[in-house]
Design an enzyme around this catalytic site. Structure first.
Site, PDB file in Angstrom:
ATOM      1  N   ASP A 117       0.787  -1.238   0.000  1.00  0.00           N
ATOM      2  CA  ASP A 117       0.000   0.000   0.000  1.00  0.00           C
ATOM      3  C   ASP A 117       0.819   1.288   0.000  1.00  0.00           C
ATOM      4  OD1 ASP A 117      -2.614  -1.101  -0.099  1.00  0.00           O
ATOM      5  OD2 ASP A 117      -2.406  -1.727   1.983  1.00  0.00           O
ATOM      6  N   ASP A 177      -6.616  -4.109  -6.156  1.00  0.00           N
ATOM      7  CA  ASP A 177      -6.304  -2.795  -5.578  1.00  0.00           C
ATOM      8  C   ASP A 177      -4.865  -2.367  -5.867  1.00  0.00           C
ATOM      9  OD1 ASP A 177      -7.990  -4.650  -4.238  1.00  0.00           O
ATOM     10  OD2 ASP A 177      -8.137  -3.414  -2.455  1.00  0.00           O
TER      11      ASP A 177
HETATM   12  N1  GLY Z   1      -7.558  -1.616  -0.627  1.00  0.00           N
HETATM   13  C1  GLY Z   1      -8.463  -2.112   0.336  1.00  0.00           C
HETATM   14  C2  GLY Z   1      -9.873  -1.774   0.067  1.00  0.00           C
HETATM   15  O1  GLY Z   1     -10.222  -1.280  -0.974  1.00  0.00           O
HETATM   16  O2  GLY Z   1     -10.679  -2.004   0.951  1.00  0.00           O
END
Ligand code: GLY
Length: 398
Positions: A117, A177
């Site tokens: 992330d 993601d």
């Molecule tokens: N990247 C985690 C979510 O979208 O919840």
């Protein structure tokens, strides 16, 4: 008699007029200004609330109270990024001071190597800050962060590993993601001249394109790869309703990710993928008329299940950008669709009144429903992508 007759005619005319007139739609420029004004007021109240809580950043609402995080939660960059967009809209010393204060709470994120992330966290915060101020101190932090992210790339798989947990179930999990983290790498390649950042971003985007999508262009949430062969050994969900369902925010990350990569590379295959995802989403029979998706497109609880305003905000922002990249007849339809989403998000159902909603901008997002976590609450990333979408629309003079 004459007087009575005239009054009757006047009243009939008034009645006919009121029957015929449809309510005037608020001009989009006014919607944008109203949304930015509410966002600015809420963000300043939030900044004042957290200014003296060292290192804390807004996350969501839990049991009716503001929930904060430290800089290591994946959402830490969204509030600083929102402040930067609001500063871009209205460059006051106060907004700049707060944008810097909350951005600099993320300094240690540059060394994070235990999850993917880093791109989200640093690019939304430092990335927007650097775009607007050219502060040279931000460059080193982002380049170190980009190198940290690259430690998660393995040539045998040719992708960036998302998570390190659940090792019994997943050899090498990559979630949709993760496409969002590639923007930091594309920036790092341009800024440093080091090609490896771009090569890793392209490898990851290509691998995801080949393995994450179904034939209708919906996508899986998690694809885990065999670390020796580099082939998928499992495709499933983590936050969605079912392995074969379309988790709404995952679809939103997908359209945003490929639109962003089309902008960064000019590659027609990324643009085509973004357009295919757009068609899938815009024509989905389970998309409600207000275009605010349910948290998963395939949950059998529809329509008695929460919406996800964050998915709508991410999708709207992506569609606005897609409408500018695509040179076909369809481009107009992307922009019109995004405008409808922005109108819904700016309605009293979704947009908070100033001073309410624990100082978040939007209501009704859903983080992780199967775990009963963050259900029908405000989320910092819904606010970030809403403000980004408003700014993108404003720059188009809509
Ligand atoms: N990247 C985690 C979510 O979208 O919840």
């Amino acid at each position: 008699m004459n007087k009575l007759f005239r009054a009757a005619i006047w009243l009939t005319g008034l009645l006919l007029l009121s029957c015929n007139s449809t309510p005037q739609e608020e001009p989009l420029a006014d919607v944008i200004e109203r949304g930015l004004k509410v966002s600015t007021e809420q963000a300043l109240l939030m900044a004042k609330e957290l200014e003296h809580q060292e290192g804390r950043l807004p996350k969501s609402v839990k049991e009716g109270k503001l929930e904060t995080s430290d800089c290591y939660w994946w959402c830490s960059g969204f509030f600083p990024g929102e402040l930067w967009y609001l500063y871009e809209n209205q460059p006051t010393p106060e907004l700049k001071r707060y944008a810097e204060l909350f951005t600099e709470r993320l300094e240690d994120v540059q060394h994070v190597t235990n999850n993917h992330d880093v791109g989200f966290m640093l690019y939304c915060s430092y990335g927007n800050g650097y775009r607007l101020t050219k502060n040279p101190a931000y460059v080193d932090i982002m380049l170190t962060g980009a190198s940290s992210l690259c430690t998660r790339y393995r040539p045998a798989v040719d992708a960036i590993r998302s998570w390190d947990f659940n090792k019994a179930k997943w050899q090498y999990p990559v979630i949709i993601d993760n496409m969002m983290n590639l923007e930091l790498l594309m920036w790092a390649a341009k800024t440093s001249g080091e090609k490896r950042f771009e090569n890793i971003a392209l490898s990851h985007a290509n691998k995801t394109l080949a393995n994450h999508f179904r034939s209708d262009y919906s996508c899986y949430h998690v694809v885990s790869y065999d670390t020796i062969t580099g082939k998928p050994h499992v495709k499933m969900t983590h936050q969605g309703y079912a392995d074969e369902s379309a988790w709404a925010r995952g679809q939103a990350w997908a359209i945003y990710g490929y639109t962003m990569m089309a902008r960064e590379t000019g590659k027609p295959e990324y643009l085509a993928q973004a357009k295919n995802i757009a068609r899938y989403l815009m024509n989905h029979p389970n998309m409600p008329v207000d275009k605010m998706p349910y948290w998963d497109f395939d949950t059998p609880d529809i329509p008695n299940t929460p919406r996800d305003a964050s998915a709508a905000a991410i999708m709207a922002s992506a569609l606005i950008e897609l409408s500018q990249l695509d040179k076909s007849e369809e481009a107009k339809s992307y922009l019109e669709y995004a405008e409808q989403q922005i109108r819904s998000l700016s309605s009293p159902e979704y947009l908070a009144e100033v001073g309410t909603n624990n100082l978040f901008v939007l209501k009704h997002s859903t983080g992780y429903l199967p775990k009963n976590s963050e259900v029908d609450v405000p989320l910092s990333y819904a606010d970030y992508y809403y403000v980004e979408a408003l700014m993108r629309l404003k720059k188009l003079n809509r």
